[in-house]
Scaffold this motif. Structure first.
Motif, short mmCIF file in Angstrom:
data_model
loop_
_atom_site.label_atom_id
_atom_site.label_comp_id
_atom_site.label_asym_id
_atom_site.label_seq_id
_atom_site.Cartn_x
_atom_site.Cartn_y
_atom_site.Cartn_z
N LYS A 23 0.84 -1.21 0.00
CA LYS A 23 0.00 0.00 0.00
C LYS A 23 0.87 1.25 0.00
O LYS A 23 0.62 2.20 -0.75
N GLN A 24 1.91 1.26 0.82
CA GLN A 24 2.81 2.41 0.91
C GLN A 24 3.48 2.69 -0.45
O GLN A 24 3.53 3.83 -0.90
N LYS A 25 3.99 1.66 -1.12
CA LYS A 25 4.66 1.82 -2.41
C LYS A 25 3.67 2.28 -3.48
O LYS A 25 3.99 3.15 -4.30
N ILE A 27 0.90 4.00 -3.11
CA ILE A 27 0.57 5.41 -2.87
C ILE A 27 1.73 6.30 -3.29
O ILE A 27 1.53 7.34 -3.92
N GLU A 28 2.95 5.91 -2.94
CA GLU A 28 4.14 6.67 -3.32
C GLU A 28 4.23 6.84 -4.84
O GLU A 28 4.63 7.91 -5.33
N LEU A 29 3.83 5.83 -5.59
CA LEU A 29 3.89 5.87 -7.05
C LEU A 29 2.63 6.46 -7.69
O LEU A 29 2.55 6.59 -8.91
N GLY A 30 1.63 6.80 -6.87
CA GLY A 30 0.39 7.37 -7.40
C GLY A 30 -0.53 6.35 -8.02
O GLY A 30 -1.38 6.70 -8.85
N ALA A 53 4.95 4.03 -13.73
CA ALA A 53 4.73 3.78 -12.30
C ALA A 53 4.40 2.31 -12.05
O ALA A 53 4.89 1.70 -11.10
N GLU A 56 7.56 0.32 -12.32
CA GLU A 56 8.37 0.45 -11.10
C GLU A 56 7.79 -0.41 -9.98
O GLU A 56 8.52 -1.03 -9.20
#
Length: 93
Positions: A23-25, A27-30, A53, A56
């Motif tokens: 979830k963190q990754k 959100i970080e990548l949009g 994104a 990645e």
């Protein structure tokens, strides 16, 4: 361009932080989508967004989501159609 992927992790996913890190990754990548345990107790993840994104995110999954996990087994499907998710949902925090 944009795309959507579905990843199903199996094996060592419970209690390893997978859902938190995913979830963190995302959100970080949009990216938008969901991350939850499915009826087979496998971690099911679906995210969509800009191709770079998503690529990645795939690299993140391939190198191993959590250091606490003894294995990094998963299946991956790629789709060209989007579902229009509004956020990144998870069955935890």
């Amino acid at each position: 361009m944009a795309k959507r992927i579905k990843v199903i992790f199996f094996g060592d996913v419970k209690g390893t932080g997978h859902r938190f890190f995913i979830k963190q990754k995302a959100i970080e990548l949009g990216l938008k989508g969901y991350c939850q345990l499915n009826s087979n107790n496998q971690l099911e993840v679906e995210v969509e967004g800009p191709t770079n994104a998503v690529d990645e995110f795939i690299h993140f999954v391939q190198k191993g989501v959590s250091l606490q996990a003894a294995s990094n087994q998963f299946t991956l499907e790629v789709f060209d159609d989007l579902k229009g998710y509004k956020g990144m949902q998870s069955d935890i925090v």
